[in-house]
Design a protein around this motif. Structure first.
Motif, PDB file in Angstrom:
ATOM      1  N   UNK A 130      -6.104 -12.638  -9.255  1.00  0.00           N
ATOM      2  CA  UNK A 130      -5.906 -11.845  -8.039  1.00  0.00           C
ATOM      3  C   UNK A 130      -4.624 -12.263  -7.333  1.00  0.00           C
ATOM      4  N   UNK A 131      -4.340 -13.576  -7.343  1.00  0.00           N
ATOM      5  CA  UNK A 131      -3.136 -14.067  -6.674  1.00  0.00           C
ATOM      6  C   UNK A 131      -1.881 -13.425  -7.274  1.00  0.00           C
ATOM      7  N   UNK A 132      -1.755 -13.475  -8.602  1.00  0.00           N
ATOM      8  CA  UNK A 132      -0.584 -12.879  -9.247  1.00  0.00           C
ATOM      9  C   UNK A 132      -0.579 -11.362  -9.104  1.00  0.00           C
ATOM     10  N   UNK A 133      -1.771 -10.773  -9.080  1.00  0.00           N
ATOM     11  CA  UNK A 133      -1.857  -9.333  -8.864  1.00  0.00           C
ATOM     12  C   UNK A 133      -1.302  -8.934  -7.508  1.00  0.00           C
ATOM     13  N   UNK A 134      -1.590  -9.739  -6.493  1.00  0.00           N
ATOM     14  CA  UNK A 134      -1.052  -9.463  -5.160  1.00  0.00           C
ATOM     15  C   UNK A 134       0.474  -9.608  -5.146  1.00  0.00           C
ATOM     16  N   UNK A 135       0.979 -10.598  -5.888  1.00  0.00           N
ATOM     17  CA  UNK A 135       2.429 -10.795  -5.959  1.00  0.00           C
ATOM     18  C   UNK A 135       3.095  -9.614  -6.647  1.00  0.00           C
ATOM     19  N   UNK A 136       2.525  -9.169  -7.765  1.00  0.00           N
ATOM     20  CA  UNK A 136       3.128  -8.095  -8.562  1.00  0.00           C
ATOM     21  C   UNK A 136       2.864  -6.717  -7.981  1.00  0.00           C
ATOM     22  N   UNK A 137       1.734  -6.577  -7.294  1.00  0.00           N
ATOM     23  CA  UNK A 137       1.342  -5.251  -6.818  1.00  0.00           C
ATOM     24  C   UNK A 137       0.649  -4.433  -7.883  1.00  0.00           C
ATOM     25  N   UNK A 138       0.083  -5.108  -8.880  1.00  0.00           N
ATOM     26  CA  UNK A 138      -0.643  -4.459  -9.980  1.00  0.00           C
ATOM     27  C   UNK A 138      -1.593  -5.493 -10.576  1.00  0.00           C
ATOM     28  N   UNK A 139      -2.663  -5.048 -11.247  1.00  0.00           N
ATOM     29  CA  UNK A 139      -3.596  -6.016 -11.851  1.00  0.00           C
ATOM     30  C   UNK A 139      -2.892  -6.904 -12.873  1.00  0.00           C
TER      31      UNK A 139
END
Length: 412
Positions: free
Chosen positions: A34-43
């Protein structure tokens, strides 16, 4: 009808290899972040090949290559040169197939990698201080004894074995739109990209594949720009597992054809990625295996759909991990090293300590000296190592010290 213009293995080759290696190779987990998803803006999902047998993906290509040797070649034995992951992959594959393996490793190889390679049953010969010297020694050994030299990346059977991970990714995340892959010589990404592109084409869709190199060992950007493999000078890098000065010939052909983009990441970015993986994902990953995550954190990856980052290995020396974590903390401004000139009179250290404590920061190391150059006779220098909660907290500590007329210098 098969594409006759395709470079390298066909989809059927990858599928056959996956069946062939299934007896010894695990289907590693795919973990969401979820952390990296928030950074990227995608799952974002992490393909945890750091949890593979031998601690990296290398067993895939090594086992496929050794399995396909003729009986006569197997009887001659195999030889390889490596500072770590390739050595362990070849050693385990050879043990499983009953083949004698000799591995040349540099003298400075970390003890855990050396011991693991021996524990898998290989004869280990230590030679030289860089990987180049063991490579020459392995080639000489092959010429003298007839042992089959097992190249770490530039061979069709190795590429095919590594590409089986691409099929795993598509099975585990059928909705994947972007795959981010570490690159050294190119064995992993050439196999993964080729397998994914061919399988996705059957479904009438495309999947982007983006490669990531350490900026200090990035041979692919200039090679792709010039249209042929180009040798570079490698600068020191913590991502030693992908520090390759020249792309493989077969790998370069495949990558030129099927990889969409290659980006680079710095040493600080890689160190920060390791820290994020430990803290957020609870995963131990070697620097070379974390460069895909580093690229996401650094904003080098643009994606709107499901993205998979391959964690290619987890074989990191504990002593190296300690240094990398410290570096990552400093790069994230969570570890400050300050030098503060002070009047040489009682009570100054107590004043500084009180200010830091009032800011809820933690002092972990102190050096108090009169002997640094540039100090006046009436001065001493205080070196403080301080843990903070991040950039804003670090700025708060510095501002509080300056408000009391101290002059802290941040020392990296």
């Amino acid at each position: 009808m098969p594409d006759t213009t395709l470079v390298g293995p066909r989809l059927a080759d990858f599928e056959a290899a996956r069946a062939r290696i299934s007896a010894v190779v695990n289907t590693t987990p795919m973990e969401s972040s979820r952390f990296l998803g928030d950074v990227l803006g995608a799952p974002v999902y992490l393909k945890c090949e750091n949890l593979q047998r031998t601690g990296s993906y290398k067993i895939r290509g090594a086992y496929n290559r050794l399995f396909l040797l003729s009986d006569e070649e197997k009887a001659r034995g195999v030889v390889a040169a490596s500072a770590g992951n390739h050595a362990q992959g070849v050693a385990l594959a050879a043990r499983e197939l009953g083949i004698k393996a000799t591995i040349f490793m540099p003298l400075g190889v970390p003890l855990p990698k050396l011991q693991a390679t021996r524990d898998y049953g290989a004869d280990v010969v230590l030679r030289g201080h860089t990987v180049d010297e063991p490579l020459r020694a392995a080639a000489e050994f092959a010429a003298e004894t007839g042992a089959v030299f097992i190249h770490p990346f530039d061979h069709t059977d190795v590429v095919t074995g590594q590409g089986t991970m691409g099929l795993d990714i598509l099975d585990q995340r059928p909705d994947v739109e972007t795959v981010v892959v570490p690159i050294g010589g190119g064995g992993l990404i050439s196999g993964v990209a080729s397998a994914i592109k061919q399988r996705a084409a059957l479904d009438g869709r495309t999947v982007r594949v983006i490669g990531v190199q350490a900026a200090n060992a990035a041979a692919y950007p200039p090679s792709l720009a010039q249209g042929s493999p180009t040798e570079i000078t490698i600068l020191p890098t913590i991502a030693d597992g992908i520090a390759v000065s020249r792309p493989g010939l077969l790998n370069f052909e495949i990558i030129s054809d099927v990889v969409d983009e290659v980006v680079t990441v710095s040493e600080d970015e890689t160190a920060q990625a390791l820290l994020v993986l430990i803290e957020r994902a609870k995963l131990v990953v070697e620097p070379a295996g974390a460069v895909g995550v580093a690229a996401i954190l650094a904003g080098r990856i643009q994606a709107t759909g499901t993205t998979v980052a391959i964690l290619s290995g987890g074989n990191i020396d504990p002593l190296v991990m300690e240094r990398v974590i410290s570096h990552g903390l400093a790069a994230s401004e969570r570890y400050l090293k300050l030098r503060i000139p002070l009047p040489d009179r009682p009570g100054q250290l107590a004043r500084v300590s009180a200010i830091v404590a009032e800011c809820n920061a933690n002092v972990v190391e102190v050096l108090h000296t009169r002997h640094n150059g540039g100090l006046q006779i009436s001065q001493v220098e205080l070196e403080l190592h301080i843990e903070t909660r991040g950039p804003e907290h670090a700025d708060q500590v510095l501002a509080a010290l300056r408000a009391e007329d101290f002059e802290p210098r941040v020392d990296f």
